[in-house]
Enzyme design. Structure first.
Site, PDB file in Angstrom:
ATOM      1  N   VAL A 208     -26.935  63.475  36.077  1.00 32.40           N
ATOM      2  CA  VAL A 208     -25.874  64.394  35.662  1.00 32.40           C
ATOM      3  C   VAL A 208     -25.152  63.821  34.443  1.00 32.40           C
ATOM      4  O   VAL A 208     -24.698  62.681  34.455  1.00 32.40           O
ATOM      5  CB  VAL A 208     -24.876  64.626  36.813  1.00 32.40           C
ATOM      6  CG1 VAL A 208     -23.743  65.539  36.355  1.00 32.40           C
ATOM      7  CG2 VAL A 208     -25.580  65.209  38.022  1.00 32.40           C
ATOM      8  N   GLY A 209     -25.062  64.628  33.386  1.00 35.00           N
ATOM      9  CA  GLY A 209     -24.453  64.148  32.150  1.00 35.00           C
ATOM     10  C   GLY A 209     -25.329  63.123  31.461  1.00 35.00           C
ATOM     11  O   GLY A 209     -24.831  62.208  30.799  1.00 35.00           O
ATOM     12  N   GLY A 210     -26.645  63.303  31.597  1.00 40.27           N
ATOM     13  CA  GLY A 210     -27.600  62.320  31.100  1.00 40.27           C
ATOM     14  C   GLY A 210     -27.842  62.348  29.607  1.00 40.27           C
ATOM     15  O   GLY A 210     -28.655  61.570  29.102  1.00 40.27           O
ATOM     16  N   GLY A 211     -27.164  63.254  28.892  1.00 37.72           N
ATOM     17  CA  GLY A 211     -27.238  63.266  27.428  1.00 37.72           C
ATOM     18  C   GLY A 211     -28.638  63.497  26.899  1.00 37.72           C
ATOM     19  O   GLY A 211     -29.371  64.379  27.353  1.00 37.72           O
ATOM     20  N   ASP A 232     -27.517  68.349  31.640  1.00 42.42           N
ATOM     21  CA  ASP A 232     -26.357  68.266  30.750  1.00 42.42           C
ATOM     22  C   ASP A 232     -26.083  69.658  30.181  1.00 42.42           C
ATOM     23  O   ASP A 232     -26.794  70.620  30.490  1.00 42.42           O
ATOM     24  CB  ASP A 232     -26.603  67.250  29.623  1.00 42.42           C
ATOM     25  CG  ASP A 232     -25.315  66.540  29.194  1.00 42.42           C
ATOM     26  OD1 ASP A 232     -24.312  67.250  28.957  1.00 42.42           O
ATOM     27  OD2 ASP A 232     -25.307  65.308  29.089  1.00 42.42           O
ATOM     28  N   LYS A 266     -23.981  58.200  35.630  1.00 44.64           N
ATOM     29  CA  LYS A 266     -23.778  56.951  34.891  1.00 44.64           C
ATOM     30  C   LYS A 266     -22.668  57.137  33.875  1.00 44.64           C
ATOM     31  O   LYS A 266     -22.790  57.911  32.930  1.00 44.64           O
ATOM     32  CB  LYS A 266     -25.051  56.505  34.176  1.00 44.64           C
ATOM     33  CG  LYS A 266     -24.838  55.248  33.331  1.00 44.64           C
ATOM     34  CD  LYS A 266     -26.008  54.943  32.429  1.00 44.64           C
ATOM     35  CE  LYS A 266     -25.697  53.785  31.507  1.00 44.64           C
ATOM     36  NZ  LYS A 266     -24.669  54.109  30.482  1.00 44.64           N
ATOM     37  N   HIS A 270     -15.632  58.343  34.761  1.00 44.03           N
ATOM     38  CA  HIS A 270     -14.470  57.714  34.128  1.00 44.03           C
ATOM     39  C   HIS A 270     -13.913  58.549  32.971  1.00 44.03           C
ATOM     40  O   HIS A 270     -12.842  58.249  32.450  1.00 44.03           O
ATOM     41  CB  HIS A 270     -14.785  56.280  33.673  1.00 44.03           C
ATOM     42  CG  HIS A 270     -15.681  56.169  32.477  1.00 44.03           C
ATOM     43  ND1 HIS A 270     -15.851  54.989  31.784  1.00 44.03           N
ATOM     44  CD2 HIS A 270     -16.469  57.080  31.835  1.00 44.03           C
ATOM     45  CE1 HIS A 270     -16.690  55.173  30.784  1.00 44.03           C
ATOM     46  NE2 HIS A 270     -17.073  56.422  30.795  1.00 44.03           N
TER      47      HIS A 270
END
Length: 367
Positions: A208-211, A232, A266, A270
């Site tokens: 998820v959000g692996g670009g 993504d 990953k 944050h």
């Protein structure tokens, strides 16, 4: 002997040294940028052995007036850990005797090896180049103005646009950012040597959000039997092509996430508030498949966990600095108790935390 404020002169002198040390610490970053811009790690690497000062300045094509200054800079970078100072024997032919003489030389350390570009080994130089780019580093001069503003992020105050729009409007900077994230992901190669067990029994994984898929390529090469999906935003993955066990899927993690045996996050959470993280984790929980009747899959999180009681002082300092950096873009690094509260709010109660890299932890959550 005491000063006017009641402290001893010795205390005041130490305090002065502390202030001066932090005032001049910007030069640490600038000297780091200089050795990358000058490709000094690559020069020493290509030289194949420790390099003398004269050999180095010959490659750098430095004017003779700057040779002694290069020496001062190199010795300082050796002092803070980027080079080793050693001795080499070379043939001295100034007097025609052709006798060997001993000369000071500079060798690579583990830190400068991470700055070598163009090899198969991990290189984090692009991350340094991004953080030290004037458009990024100059923004830290406006912290006081940021604290006086109620809601806007630092980059919104400076550029008038949110962070991601700020990047989109600066293609050069966006390219640096993507290279930086990719270079940081390369360190995973080293960490995976000791954490294969986290992916045992997993047949499918969604990043998820692996670009652009740098982490994905590392995992798919390490685990060729694993079906790996990079998830993504559509505009991020629209021109990316998969291969073999790797594919790209566009979507919104706040709406839903493709189902898989394991969900990987990953350095994603944050960037977000606690409420946003809770929503993302709830969607991850819904996406995790049931592997067997008695066992579901898992959520794997790679993030910083602040723990000054257990970490070495230098790692704690790094995590605190990273937290300040994240606060500026309205994200945050978290302590274990903060992670626990988020997990529980998302209905996730069973988790374990493992050391992964120097500053990243691997968190396994079992829905």
């Amino acid at each position: 002997m005491t000063s006017n404020n009641g402290r001893s002169a010795s205390e005041s002198f130490k305090a002065q040294a502390l202030v001066y040390r932090h005032m001049f610490s910007i030069l640490d970053s600038m000297c780091l940028k200089w050795i990358i811009d000058s490709r000094i790690p690559n020069i020493i690497h290509d030289h194949g052995k420790p390099i003398t000062l004269l050999e180095l300045v010959s490659v750098l094509k430095i004017p003779s007036t700057k040779v002694e200054r290069i020496h001062v800079f190199m010795r300082y970078m050796a002092y803070i850990g980027y080079f080793d100072i050693t001795k080499v024997r070379i043939h001295g032919d100034n007097d025609g005797s052709n006798q060997e003489e001993e000369k000071e030389a500079f060798a690579l350390t583990a830190a400068s090896e991470l700055l070598i570009k163009g090899t198969e080994n991990p290189c984090i130089a692009p991350l340094v180049e991004f953080v030290m780019d004037p458009l990024i580093s100059d923004s830290f001069n406006y912290l006081s103005k940021w604290f006086s503003d109620e809601n806007r992020r630092l980059y919104e105050i400076i550029s008038g646009t949110p962070w991601w729009e700020f990047l989109d409007k600066n293609p050069r900077l966006l390219g640096l950012f993507n290279d930086a994230m990719a270079s940081d992901s390369q360190m995973i190669k080293l960490a995976l040597k000791d954490h294969n067990i986290a992916f045992e029994g997993v047949e499918t994984i969604v990043d998820v959000g692996g670009g652009t898929g740098t982490t994905a390529q590392i995992f798919s090469e390490k685990f060729p039997e694993l079906k790996y999906i990079v998830f993504d935003l559509p505009q991020v993955v629209k021109n990316l092509k998969g291969c073999n066990n790797l594919s790209f899927v566009g979507g919104d993690m706040f709406e839903s996430i493709p189902k898989a045996d394991a969900i990987l996050l990953k350095s994603v959470l944050h960037n977000w508030s606690d409420d946003n993280c809770i929503q993302i984790l709830k969607n991850c929980k819904d996406a995790v498949k049931i592997l067997r009747k008695d066992k579901k899959g898992k959520i794997i999180i790679l993030e910083t966990v602040i723990n000054e009681e257990q970490d070495e002082p230098e790692i704690t300092r790094l995590k605190f600095l990273m937290n300040i950096n994240m606060q500026i873009i309205h994200g945050k690094e978290r302590r274990e108790e903060e992670w626990k509260n988020i997990f529980h709010e998302a209905g996730l109660y069973d988790y374990k935390i493992f050391s992964f890299t120097g500053y990243l932890s691997l968190i396994e959550i079992y829905p």
